[in-house]
Motif scaffolding. Structure first.
Motif, PDB file in Angstrom:
ATOM      1  N   GLN A   5       8.669 -16.808  -6.409  1.00  0.00           N
ATOM      2  CA  GLN A   5       9.173 -15.816  -5.368  1.00  0.00           C
ATOM      3  C   GLN A   5       8.024 -14.849  -5.563  1.00  0.00           C
ATOM      4  O   GLN A   5       7.791 -14.174  -4.611  1.00  0.00           O
ATOM      5  CB  GLN A   5      10.408 -15.152  -6.030  1.00  0.00           C
ATOM      6  N   MET A   6       7.360 -14.559  -6.800  1.00  0.00           N
ATOM      7  CA  MET A   6       6.451 -13.430  -6.840  1.00  0.00           C
ATOM      8  C   MET A   6       5.121 -13.698  -6.202  1.00  0.00           C
ATOM      9  O   MET A   6       4.528 -12.966  -5.265  1.00  0.00           O
ATOM     10  CB  MET A   6       6.062 -13.401  -8.611  1.00  0.00           C
ATOM     11  N   ILE A   7       4.655 -15.124  -6.086  1.00  0.00           N
ATOM     12  CA  ILE A   7       3.601 -15.368  -5.075  1.00  0.00           C
ATOM     13  C   ILE A   7       3.981 -15.190  -3.949  1.00  0.00           C
ATOM     14  O   ILE A   7       2.956 -15.026  -2.951  1.00  0.00           O
ATOM     15  CB  ILE A   7       3.265 -16.886  -5.695  1.00  0.00           C
ATOM     16  N   PHE A   8       5.108 -15.864  -3.256  1.00  0.00           N
ATOM     17  CA  PHE A   8       5.575 -15.787  -2.170  1.00  0.00           C
ATOM     18  C   PHE A   8       5.336 -14.400  -1.421  1.00  0.00           C
ATOM     19  O   PHE A   8       4.948 -14.107  -0.637  1.00  0.00           O
ATOM     20  CB  PHE A   8       6.976 -16.231  -1.761  1.00  0.00           C
ATOM     21  N   TRP A   9       6.090 -13.254  -2.244  1.00  0.00           N
ATOM     22  CA  TRP A   9       6.143 -11.936  -1.689  1.00  0.00           C
ATOM     23  C   TRP A   9       4.858 -11.334  -1.808  1.00  0.00           C
ATOM     24  O   TRP A   9       4.291 -10.650  -1.051  1.00  0.00           O
ATOM     25  CB  TRP A   9       7.014 -11.035  -2.297  1.00  0.00           C
ATOM     26  N   LEU A  10       4.007 -11.636  -2.647  1.00  0.00           N
ATOM     27  CA  LEU A  10       2.493 -11.245  -2.776  1.00  0.00           C
ATOM     28  C   LEU A  10       1.749 -11.767  -1.463  1.00  0.00           C
ATOM     29  O   LEU A  10       1.004 -10.820  -0.863  1.00  0.00           O
ATOM     30  CB  LEU A  10       1.857 -11.699  -3.946  1.00  0.00           C
ATOM     31  N   PHE A  11       1.865 -12.966  -1.039  1.00  0.00           N
ATOM     32  CA  PHE A  11       1.185 -13.479   0.136  1.00  0.00           C
ATOM     33  C   PHE A  11       1.755 -12.908   1.327  1.00  0.00           C
ATOM     34  O   PHE A  11       1.100 -12.683   2.276  1.00  0.00           O
ATOM     35  CB  PHE A  11       0.917 -15.074   0.074  1.00  0.00           C
ATOM     36  N   MET A  12       3.123 -12.866   1.356  1.00  0.00           N
ATOM     37  CA  MET A  12       3.884 -12.308   2.416  1.00  0.00           C
ATOM     38  C   MET A  12       3.146 -10.957   3.101  1.00  0.00           C
ATOM     39  O   MET A  12       3.153 -10.594   4.107  1.00  0.00           O
ATOM     40  CB  MET A  12       5.152 -12.409   2.039  1.00  0.00           C
ATOM     41  N   THR A  13       3.224 -10.178   2.020  1.00  0.00           N
ATOM     42  CA  THR A  13       2.661  -8.730   2.056  1.00  0.00           C
ATOM     43  C   THR A  13       1.244  -8.769   2.831  1.00  0.00           C
ATOM     44  O   THR A  13       1.035  -8.136   3.481  1.00  0.00           O
ATOM     45  CB  THR A  13       2.776  -7.965   0.857  1.00  0.00           C
ATOM     46  N   ILE A  14       0.705  -9.560   2.131  1.00  0.00           N
ATOM     47  CA  ILE A  14      -0.798  -9.626   2.506  1.00  0.00           C
ATOM     48  C   ILE A  14      -1.285 -10.177   3.930  1.00  0.00           C
ATOM     49  O   ILE A  14      -1.649  -9.479   4.721  1.00  0.00           O
ATOM     50  CB  ILE A  14      -1.957 -10.672   1.607  1.00  0.00           C
ATOM     51  N   LEU A  15      -0.281 -11.464   4.407  1.00  0.00           N
ATOM     52  CA  LEU A  15      -0.362 -11.848   5.704  1.00  0.00           C
ATOM     53  C   LEU A  15       0.157 -10.861   6.736  1.00  0.00           C
ATOM     54  O   LEU A  15      -0.153 -10.651   7.665  1.00  0.00           O
ATOM     55  CB  LEU A  15       0.866 -13.057   5.561  1.00  0.00           C
ATOM     56  N   LEU A  16       1.250 -10.408   6.363  1.00  0.00           N
ATOM     57  CA  LEU A  16       1.890  -9.270   7.379  1.00  0.00           C
ATOM     58  C   LEU A  16       0.884  -8.167   7.406  1.00  0.00           C
ATOM     59  O   LEU A  16       0.551  -7.814   8.661  1.00  0.00           O
ATOM     60  CB  LEU A  16       3.319  -8.616   6.757  1.00  0.00           C
ATOM     61  N   TYR A  17       0.223  -7.691   6.580  1.00  0.00           N
ATOM     62  CA  TYR A  17      -1.010  -6.696   6.854  1.00  0.00           C
ATOM     63  C   TYR A  17      -2.176  -7.097   7.643  1.00  0.00           C
ATOM     64  O   TYR A  17      -2.361  -6.319   8.616  1.00  0.00           O
ATOM     65  CB  TYR A  17      -1.480  -6.223   5.332  1.00  0.00           C
ATOM     66  N   VAL A  18      -2.591  -8.329   7.596  1.00  0.00           N
ATOM     67  CA  VAL A  18      -3.423  -8.932   8.211  1.00  0.00           C
ATOM     68  C   VAL A  18      -3.060  -9.007   9.710  1.00  0.00           C
ATOM     69  O   VAL A  18      -3.773  -8.485  10.741  1.00  0.00           O
ATOM     70  CB  VAL A  18      -4.099 -10.396   7.697  1.00  0.00           C
ATOM     71  N   LEU A  42       9.109  -5.746   6.356  1.00  0.00           N
ATOM     72  CA  LEU A  42       9.534  -6.242   5.104  1.00  0.00           C
ATOM     73  C   LEU A  42      10.947  -5.640   4.765  1.00  0.00           C
ATOM     74  O   LEU A  42      11.546  -6.643   4.132  1.00  0.00           O
ATOM     75  CB  LEU A  42       8.495  -5.816   4.091  1.00  0.00           C
ATOM     76  N   VAL A  43      11.174  -4.451   5.131  1.00  0.00           N
ATOM     77  CA  VAL A  43      12.566  -3.995   4.521  1.00  0.00           C
ATOM     78  C   VAL A  43      13.716  -4.610   5.381  1.00  0.00           C
ATOM     79  O   VAL A  43      14.545  -5.108   4.767  1.00  0.00           O
ATOM     80  CB  VAL A  43      12.512  -2.487   4.922  1.00  0.00           C
ATOM     81  N   ILE A  44      13.362  -4.899   6.714  1.00  0.00           N
ATOM     82  CA  ILE A  44      14.366  -5.762   7.647  1.00  0.00           C
ATOM     83  C   ILE A  44      14.557  -7.144   7.030  1.00  0.00           C
ATOM     84  O   ILE A  44      15.528  -7.553   6.750  1.00  0.00           O
ATOM     85  CB  ILE A  44      13.790  -5.902   9.006  1.00  0.00           C
ATOM     86  N   VAL A  45      13.478  -7.759   6.679  1.00  0.00           N
ATOM     87  CA  VAL A  45      13.358  -9.154   6.030  1.00  0.00           C
ATOM     88  C   VAL A  45      14.068  -9.258   4.649  1.00  0.00           C
ATOM     89  O   VAL A  45      15.066 -10.009   4.425  1.00  0.00           O
ATOM     90  CB  VAL A  45      12.024  -9.713   5.784  1.00  0.00           C
ATOM     91  N   LEU A  46      13.957  -8.119   3.826  1.00  0.00           N
ATOM     92  CA  LEU A  46      14.250  -8.127   2.414  1.00  0.00           C
ATOM     93  C   LEU A  46      15.878  -7.951   2.571  1.00  0.00           C
ATOM     94  O   LEU A  46      16.763  -8.603   2.034  1.00  0.00           O
ATOM     95  CB  LEU A  46      13.647  -7.043   1.621  1.00  0.00           C
ATOM     96  N   THR A  47      16.235  -6.902   3.293  1.00  0.00           N
ATOM     97  CA  THR A  47      17.672  -6.590   3.304  1.00  0.00           C
ATOM     98  C   THR A  47      18.638  -7.758   4.103  1.00  0.00           C
ATOM     99  O   THR A  47      19.557  -7.919   3.600  1.00  0.00           O
ATOM    100  CB  THR A  47      18.008  -5.203   3.996  1.00  0.00           C
ATOM    101  N   SER A  48      17.997  -8.388   4.953  1.00  0.00           N
ATOM    102  CA  SER A  48      18.787  -9.085   5.825  1.00  0.00           C
ATOM    103  C   SER A  48      18.912 -10.812   4.930  1.00  0.00           C
ATOM    104  O   SER A  48      19.872 -11.457   5.068  1.00  0.00           O
ATOM    105  CB  SER A  48      18.284  -9.641   7.191  1.00  0.00           C
ATOM    106  N   PHE A  49      17.883 -10.789   3.886  1.00  0.00           N
ATOM    107  CA  PHE A  49      17.952 -12.144   3.073  1.00  0.00           C
ATOM    108  C   PHE A  49      18.566 -11.771   1.873  1.00  0.00           C
ATOM    109  O   PHE A  49      18.408 -12.531   1.143  1.00  0.00           O
ATOM    110  CB  PHE A  49      16.390 -12.826   2.960  1.00  0.00           C
TER     111      PHE A  49
ATOM    112  N   HIS B  70      -9.008  -1.266   3.004  1.00  0.00           N
ATOM    113  CA  HIS B  70      -7.478  -1.717   3.232  1.00  0.00           C
ATOM    114  C   HIS B  70      -6.519  -0.770   2.428  1.00  0.00           C
ATOM    115  O   HIS B  70      -5.549  -1.393   1.738  1.00  0.00           O
ATOM    116  CB  HIS B  70      -7.738  -3.114   2.429  1.00  0.00           C
ATOM    117  N   LEU B  71      -6.733   0.520   2.155  1.00  0.00           N
ATOM    118  CA  LEU B  71      -5.833   1.536   1.592  1.00  0.00           C
ATOM    119  C   LEU B  71      -4.383   1.215   2.112  1.00  0.00           C
ATOM    120  O   LEU B  71      -3.689   1.292   1.223  1.00  0.00           O
ATOM    121  CB  LEU B  71      -6.540   2.856   1.740  1.00  0.00           C
ATOM    122  N   PRO B  72      -4.155   1.095   3.645  1.00  0.00           N
ATOM    123  CA  PRO B  72      -2.897   0.903   3.933  1.00  0.00           C
ATOM    124  C   PRO B  72      -1.974  -0.427   3.375  1.00  0.00           C
ATOM    125  O   PRO B  72      -0.944  -0.180   3.078  1.00  0.00           O
ATOM    126  CB  PRO B  72      -3.005   0.564   5.401  1.00  0.00           C
ATOM    127  N   LEU B  73      -2.799  -1.301   3.205  1.00  0.00           N
ATOM    128  CA  LEU B  73      -2.123  -2.545   2.431  1.00  0.00           C
ATOM    129  C   LEU B  73      -1.512  -2.103   1.104  1.00  0.00           C
ATOM    130  O   LEU B  73      -0.522  -2.542   0.740  1.00  0.00           O
ATOM    131  CB  LEU B  73      -3.023  -3.739   2.274  1.00  0.00           C
TER     132      LEU B  73
END
Lengths: 228, 126
Positions: A5-18, A42-49, B70-73
């Motif tokens: 889960q830790m790795i998933f949310w880390l990469f999810m955050t970076i992916l969404l940012y990109v 992210l807030v929508i995804v986290l709250t709905s799941f 990348h500050l926003p990230l």
């Protein structure tokens, strides 16, 4: 499972940012800034799941750990712009002090007059400075860092959207006025907007945001102790 | 490929150096109970180091640019914390939105006018 889960949310955050950074380049509206779009999704995804913030943050904290070094890194643009800083040192000092004091005092009085509690008042005084500093000031003075983020985003996005209109009404067109107004009132989001006016405006704006962050982090806790 | 790898290694090393300044800043902040956040103390230390040429600017330029670009990230994990305060956007708290905007306009308008006045005075003074 926890590690996954830790790795998933880390990469999810970076992916969404990109993805949202790319989208913002295609649709450069102020309300499309990546920090806003990523957060909302992210807030929508986290709250709905039904995923808790603690679970998310076990991955997110690896990104969060870089915020401190990023503040330290603000010394770099300050050093780079030292010629401009040196030429206009008195003007910059006067405007930075004005922006910092007005930000703290106007936020304080407006919140107190409207009957908000100490937690909100402590949080609102640092809304005009960059998020990590506002969060630290909030947690040092008994405010709420999560609210600090909301206030900082309203000041940033609101200022970037309405700034050009405000400048037109008040007849502000000089680079020092425009740059300092964006950097002092709307921090990094304002600085991104100042770049659309020109390099000098953006340079002044980044000087303004760094120095106001420094100024508010010193003056905020002290003034708060005095006036309350 | 290897020069790409070197570039990333350099950025990582420079961020480690910036992290060092952050840790020292935090240590000084807690030791002397300074009213300034540790990260800002670290920023000041680095700025002094750069001005006195103790730290060559090449040692931190690429790492700093990478972080600042990348500050926003870096904000996102914290801003997602809003999910614990979603009730903020209903009821009385909503009034804080116009309050924050009003305060922002006060800062923007005054700072802009003052900056313009001072800069013009300096230009005419020459």
């Amino acid at each position: 499972m926890m590690l996954l889960q830790m790795i998933f949310w880390l990469f999810m955050t970076i992916l969404l940012y990109v993805v949202f950074r790319r989208l913002y380049q295609l649709l450069p509206y102020p309300f499309m800034i990546p920090v806003l779009t990523c957060t909302v999704v992210l807030v929508i995804v986290l709250t709905s799941f039904d995923v808790s913030y603690d679970t998310y943050f076990s991955g997110g904290k690896w990104i969060d750990a870089l915020l401190g070094p990023a503040i330290v890194a603000l010394a770099f643009p300050l050093y780079q712009q030292r010629k401009l800083l040196n030429k206009f040192k008195i003007e910059i000092l006067a405007t930075v002090l004005t922006a910092s004091l007005l930000g703290i005092l106007s936020g304080y009085w407006l919140a107190v007059v409207s009957g908000y509690n100490q937690m909100i008042v402590s949080t609102i005084i640092s809304k005009n400075v960059t998020t990590p500093v506002a969060m630290e000031v909030a947690s040092m003075t008994g405010g709420e860092p999560a609210f600090a983020v909301i206030f900082v985003m309203i000041a940033g996005i609101g200022g970037a959207v309405t700034g050009p209109w405000l400048f037109q009404i008040l007849g502000i067109s000089n680079f020092l006025g425009v740059g300092m107004a964006f950097g002092g009132a709307s921090h990094a989001i304002g600085t991104a907007k100042a770049l659309e006016y020109g390099q000098r405006e953006a340079a002044i704006s980044s000087i303004g945001l760094s120095l106001c962050a420094l100024c508010v982090s010193i003056l905020g806790p002290i003034l708060l102790k005095w006036i309350s | 490929m290897s020069s790409q790898l070197n570039k990333y290694m350099l950025i990582v090393l420079q961020i480690v150096l910036l992290f060092g300044f952050y840790l020292v800043g935090g240590f000084l902040q807690t030791t002397f109970a300074l009213p300034v956040p540790g990260s800002v103390v670290g920023m000041l230390l680095l700025l002094i180091g750069l001005y006195l040429k103790w730290i060559p600017v090449q040692w931190i330029s690429q790492g700093s640019s990478a972080l600042l670009n990348h500050l926003p990230l870096l904000f996102v994990p914290v801003t997602v914390g809003i999910m614990q305060h979603l009730d903020f956007f209903s009821g009385k708290s909503l009034w804080l939105v116009p309050i924050v905007l009003l305060s922002t306009w006060i800062v923007m308008g005054t700072t802009g006018l003052l900056g313009q006045f001072l800069a013009n005075r300096k230009e005419w003074g020459k």
